[in-house]
Design a protein around this motif. Structure first.
Motif, PDB file in Angstrom:
ATOM      1  N   SER A   6      46.125  19.649  50.644  1.00 23.12           N
ATOM      2  CA  SER A   6      46.836  19.072  49.508  1.00 23.12           C
ATOM      3  C   SER A   6      47.048  17.586  49.759  1.00 23.12           C
ATOM      4  CB  SER A   6      48.187  19.773  49.301  1.00 23.12           C
ATOM      5  OG  SER A   6      48.948  19.102  48.309  1.00 23.12           O
ATOM      6  N   THR A  26      48.438  14.105  47.815  1.00 26.34           N
ATOM      7  CA  THR A  26      49.211  13.653  46.661  1.00 26.34           C
ATOM      8  C   THR A  26      49.322  12.136  46.675  1.00 26.34           C
ATOM      9  OG1 THR A  26      50.515  15.706  46.741  1.00 26.34           O
ATOM     10  CG2 THR A  26      51.376  13.888  45.389  1.00 26.34           C
ATOM     11  N   GLU A  27      48.641  11.497  45.716  1.00 18.10           N
ATOM     12  CA  GLU A  27      48.685  10.035  45.549  1.00 18.10           C
ATOM     13  C   GLU A  27      48.467   9.310  46.884  1.00 18.10           C
ATOM     14  OE1 GLU A  27      48.840   8.184  42.763  1.00 18.10           O
ATOM     15  OE2 GLU A  27      48.590  10.083  41.680  1.00 18.10           O
ATOM     16  N   SER A  60      44.666  12.329  44.589  1.00 20.36           N
ATOM     17  CA  SER A  60      45.326  13.631  44.604  1.00 20.36           C
ATOM     18  C   SER A  60      44.249  14.709  44.558  1.00 20.36           C
ATOM     19  CB  SER A  60      46.281  13.778  43.422  1.00 20.36           C
ATOM     20  OG  SER A  60      47.351  12.860  43.522  1.00 20.36           O
ATOM     21  N   ARG A 113      43.444  19.087  45.634  1.00 17.78           N
ATOM     22  CA  ARG A 113      43.823  20.387  46.186  1.00 17.78           C
ATOM     23  C   ARG A 113      42.560  21.160  46.510  1.00 17.78           C
ATOM     24  NH1 ARG A 113      47.549  17.636  45.541  1.00 17.78           N
ATOM     25  NH2 ARG A 113      49.593  18.040  44.619  1.00 17.78           N
ATOM     26  N   GLY A 138      51.512   8.108  50.266  1.00 16.37           N
ATOM     27  CA  GLY A 138      51.160   9.418  49.742  1.00 16.37           C
ATOM     28  C   GLY A 138      51.427  10.515  50.755  1.00 16.37           C
ATOM     29  N   ARG A 139      51.155  11.751  50.355  1.00 18.24           N
ATOM     30  CA  ARG A 139      51.452  12.897  51.210  1.00 18.24           C
ATOM     31  C   ARG A 139      50.198  13.724  51.446  1.00 18.24           C
ATOM     32  NH1 ARG A 139      56.881  16.014  49.775  1.00 18.24           N
ATOM     33  NH2 ARG A 139      56.589  16.544  51.983  1.00 18.24           N
TER      34      ARG A 139
END
Length: 228
Positions: free
Chosen positions: A3, A5-6, A22, A24, A57-58
């Motif tokens: 995952s 994210t940004e 982003s 998944r 981001g993550r």
């Protein structure tokens, strides 16, 4: 399994390699990340493999928040959860295939006998049980890549990242390597193939296309988790 994210990655000189991605990827998928040189796909590999931390981001890999882990814990995560296959094989010259694979488990915590047992099983799995005692110079390019794949999967990681795995091979050897990656996927491994080859990417059930540090297209041609 993955995952993002940004996620951004900016290198020295304000060079933006990832511009807010982003993404998944579900457990059990077989995915191609494709793009031309400079598209950001190599940086994506480094981020997915926790070899490089994002600027912002993550990133979550197999349930772990990468940003919350120390360098030591990141190393442990890579050793236990992620296998890497590179274009240039990175095998030690003068070292038999069995030891090349076993040495990939040095940081796994397994004792020497267990490392060699797993290495032998991995070489059998990729069809090289009869070549365990051969050194890299005694193997064809396709065989060397199979040794590299055996090394990547000897620890049974749930995630396999393959960076241009056919780039140094002729078409016949390359197709053999892709067949092996599909077999590993069918057995349950999540496989991500980074490539500039649109034909190879197009043969996979999902293609994530990158350009200028961004995901510009995400195409699914087969249901998630369904093998070839």
């Amino acid at each position: 399994m993955i995952s993002l994210t940004e996620v951004t990655k900016v290198y020295a000189g304000e060079v933006t390699a990832l511009g807010g991605v982003s993404l998944r990827i579900a457990r059990g998928e077989l995915v191609g990340i494709v793009g031309p040189s400079g598209s950001g796909k190599s940086t994506m590999l480094h981020v997915l493999g926790t070899l490089d931390r994002p600027t912002s981001g993550r990133v979550h890999i197999d349930g772990y928040d990468v940003g919350a882990l120390s360098d030591g814990k990141l190393s442990a995560l890579r050793a236990s959860r992620i296998g890497f296959v590179f274009q240039q094989f990175h095998l030690a010259s003068g070292t038999p295939a069995l030891d090349n694979v076993a040495d990939g488990l040095l940081y796994s915590g397994f004792r020497s006998a267990e490392r060699r047992r797993r290495a032998a099983a991995a070489l059998e799995r990729v069809g090289l049980g009869h070549r365990m005692d051969h050194e890299p110079h005694e193997l064809s390019g396709g065989e060397r890549q199979r040794v590299a794949i055996a090394r990547a999967v000897a620890g049974d990681p749930p995630l396999l990242l393959a960076d241009e795995p056919t780039g140094a091979l002729d078409s016949v050897s390359g197709e053999g390597v892709m067949t092996l990656l599909r077999e590993l996927h069918a057995a349950g491994t999540t496989v991500v193939v980074i490539t500039h080859d649109r034909e190879i990417a197009g043969s996979l059930p999902r293609q994530v296309r990158m350009r200028d540090g961004l995901v510009v297209e995400d195409v699914v041609t087969a249901p998630v988790g369904v093998g070839p």
